[in-house]
Design a protein around this motif. Structure first.
Motif, PDB file in Angstrom:
ATOM      1  N   GLU A 211       0.831  -1.210   0.000  1.00  0.00           N
ATOM      2  CA  GLU A 211       0.000   0.000   0.000  1.00  0.00           C
ATOM      3  C   GLU A 211       0.865   1.260   0.000  1.00  0.00           C
ATOM      4  N   LYS A 212       1.942   1.232   0.768  1.00  0.00           N
ATOM      5  CA  LYS A 212       2.825   2.397   0.835  1.00  0.00           C
ATOM      6  C   LYS A 212       3.452   2.682  -0.530  1.00  0.00           C
ATOM      7  N   LYS A 215       0.727   4.214  -2.763  1.00  0.00           N
ATOM      8  CA  LYS A 215       0.410   5.586  -2.340  1.00  0.00           C
ATOM      9  C   LYS A 215       1.523   6.563  -2.727  1.00  0.00           C
ATOM     10  N   ASN A 216       2.763   6.134  -2.537  1.00  0.00           N
ATOM     11  CA  ASN A 216       3.886   7.024  -2.844  1.00  0.00           C
ATOM     12  C   ASN A 216       3.993   7.295  -4.335  1.00  0.00           C
ATOM     13  N   ILE A 218       1.522   7.267  -6.512  1.00  0.00           N
ATOM     14  CA  ILE A 218       0.419   8.161  -6.867  1.00  0.00           C
ATOM     15  C   ILE A 218       0.719   9.587  -6.407  1.00  0.00           C
ATOM     16  N   ALA A 219       1.326   9.694  -5.230  1.00  0.00           N
ATOM     17  CA  ALA A 219       1.628  11.024  -4.669  1.00  0.00           C
ATOM     18  C   ALA A 219       2.586  11.823  -5.541  1.00  0.00           C
ATOM     19  N   ILE A 252      -6.648  -3.320  -0.894  1.00  0.00           N
ATOM     20  CA  ILE A 252      -5.771  -2.224  -1.318  1.00  0.00           C
ATOM     21  C   ILE A 252      -5.944  -1.952  -2.812  1.00  0.00           C
ATOM     22  N   GLN A 255      -9.158  -0.231  -3.444  1.00  0.00           N
ATOM     23  CA  GLN A 255      -9.143   1.160  -2.953  1.00  0.00           C
ATOM     24  C   GLN A 255      -8.444   2.104  -3.931  1.00  0.00           C
ATOM     25  N   TYR A 256      -7.356   1.629  -4.555  1.00  0.00           N
ATOM     26  CA  TYR A 256      -6.556   2.505  -5.412  1.00  0.00           C
ATOM     27  C   TYR A 256      -6.747   2.205  -6.900  1.00  0.00           C
TER      28      TYR A 256
END
Length: 454
Positions: A211-212, A215-216, A218-219, A252, A255-256
């Protein structure tokens, strides 16, 4: 070497005569052994025979025939198959209930014209959709496991229009360029660097790390197409997922909006005690790859099956954009796969494997208590790993078993681990024989190790 078509013709005829003869003379057998060593060294790869040192010392065993649980060399030496062709022979060697349909199709027509509708491909896709969990529906058939992985990776990008992939450390997905880019061991990746860009590896079993990573990415403005994972890591040494890991990955990815790919080339088709490993863990992937045992140990066929939302208009409008393997989904291979699915469903082979696997695991645990060099026994169904303190001890055990006419094999990423991956149709009596010979081998290796230390 100069072109010599006359010599090539003579050599071809010699080999075909060997194939068609019911019985070979001792002279002919000796010739085949001699030729095989020479041919591998001169025309295949000089390192191949040296690589096989893990099971044979100075002897060259030439495989010549097989049946059900065993195979034989040219001279009639019979080996119990505890390797299963790395998972091919779940239904056994030359299973007659599969072979008869392959022979019947071969007598009708073998390959398809590429232009007319080939019905067996459609029938197989329908049956496969019925035999897979959730709403997995659309299938694409190809020839090898790595090719199936390539199709899964391409489909994720096509369907989602995104780029990055998340894979796992020590994962194994094949050795074609895209597949080895997903692989999790440097040995297989380094010679080909730089690999396909846009791949991040995270630790297997750590859903938070996955997940990290997503997320990173995408960020910082990147997009993530898919996460690819083995439900049970095979070549890493038969590594089972922590409880809840695969379900958390599903959450996960939902969600993304990331495609979840399960590589079930080795774990699928009953190998782990359910038809598909994902069924045991109660998770439906977006794309699932399959292979190994899918052709019943008779024909090579692999592929993917995906949920319907991934089959976008772009793929429907241009059905060749995903891929168009010339031999993918050919009639003979489809006949083998249909017969294999029928045999597995009719006999409930996955349930048999679950029960026999438990029986074997219990006996292996007893050996673990008895022999200190057997560090760990782990696995599910008939995908079992035996771990030793060092790769050298693992090789010594393999050689000892081979000497006792039991064929096993190592794992490509964790060389301290040997795999036990027998045919699913193996008898309880044969399991007892394997355990007895393993017991003898472990005692022998322990004694040799003690003598070396002294």
């Amino acid at each position: 070497m100069k072109t010599d078509k006359k010599a090539a013709l003579q050599e071809a005829q010699k080999v075909l005569d060997f194939i068609i003869k019911e019985e070979l003379t001792d002279v002919e057998k000796d010739q085949i052994v001699k030729d095989s060593i020479e041919n591998f060294n001169e025309n295949v790869n000089p390192g191949w025979l040296n690589y096989r040192k893990s099971v044979s010392t100075n002897e060259a065993f030439v495989e010549w025939e097989d049946s059900v649980e065993t195979f034989k060399d040219l001279y009639g030496n019979e080996f119990i198959d505890c390797l299963g062709g790395f998972g091919i022979y779940t239904c056994g060697h030359r299973n007659p209930e599969i072979l008869k349909y392959v022979q019947a199709q071969l007598n009708r027509y073998a390959l398809h014209s590429q232009e007319l509708v080939d019905p067996l491909r459609g029938y197989l896709a329908k049956i496969l959709a019925m035999a897979t969990p959730g709403d997995l529906q659309y299938a694409f058939f190809c020839n090898g496991g790595a090719e199936a992985v390539e199709m899964a990776l391409k489909l994720a990008r096509l369907a989602l229009g995104k780029h990055y992939y998340i894979s796992t450390v020590n994962g194994f997905h094949g050795k074609s360029y895209g597949a080895v880019s997903m692989g999790g061991k440097g040995t297989y990746r380094k010679p080909y660097l730089p690999m396909i860009q846009g791949v991040q590896h995270v630790e297997y079993g750590d859903a938070d790390a996955a997940e990290k990573a997503i997320k990173n990415l995408i960020a910082v403005g990147e997009t993530v197409a898919a996460m690819i994972v083995e439900p049970i890591q095979g070549e890493a040494g038969i590594i089972l997922p922590p409880e809840g890991y695969l379900k958390r990955l599903r959450e996960i990815c939902d969600q993304y909006d990331v495609c979840l790919i399960f590589d079930e080339i080795q774990t699928g088709m009953g190998r782990t005690g359910t038809m598909w490993a994902c069924e045991y863990y109660d998770v439906v992937p977006d794309i699932m790859t399959f292979g190994k045992a899918f052709g019943g140990g008779v024909m090579p066929i692999t592929g993917i099956i995906a949920r319907p939302h991934l089959w976008t208009e772009e793929i429907k409008e241009n059905p060749w954009i995903l891929g168009s393997p010339t031999f993918g989904g050919n009639p003979v291979c489809c006949a083998a796969a249909i017969a294999t699915l029928k045999f597995m469903l009719e006999t409930d082979l996955p349930r048999q494997i679950a029960e026999k696997g438990d029986y074997m695991m219990n006996k292996l645990k007893v050996l673990q208590e008895k022999h200190p060099i057997l560090v760990e026994v782990r696995g599910k169904g008939f995908l079992i790993g035996l771990e030793y303190p060092t790769p050298e001890i693992g090789w010594a055990v393999s050689k000892g078993l081979f000497k006792r006419r039991i064929m096993t094999g190592g794992t490509l990423i964790n060389s301290k681990t040997n795999r036990i991956e027998p045919p699913g149709i193996i008898s309880y009596e044969t399991i007892d024989t394997i355990i007895q010979r393993l017991d003898e081998t472990l005692a022998e290796v322990e004694e040799e190790s003690m003598q070396e230390r002294n």
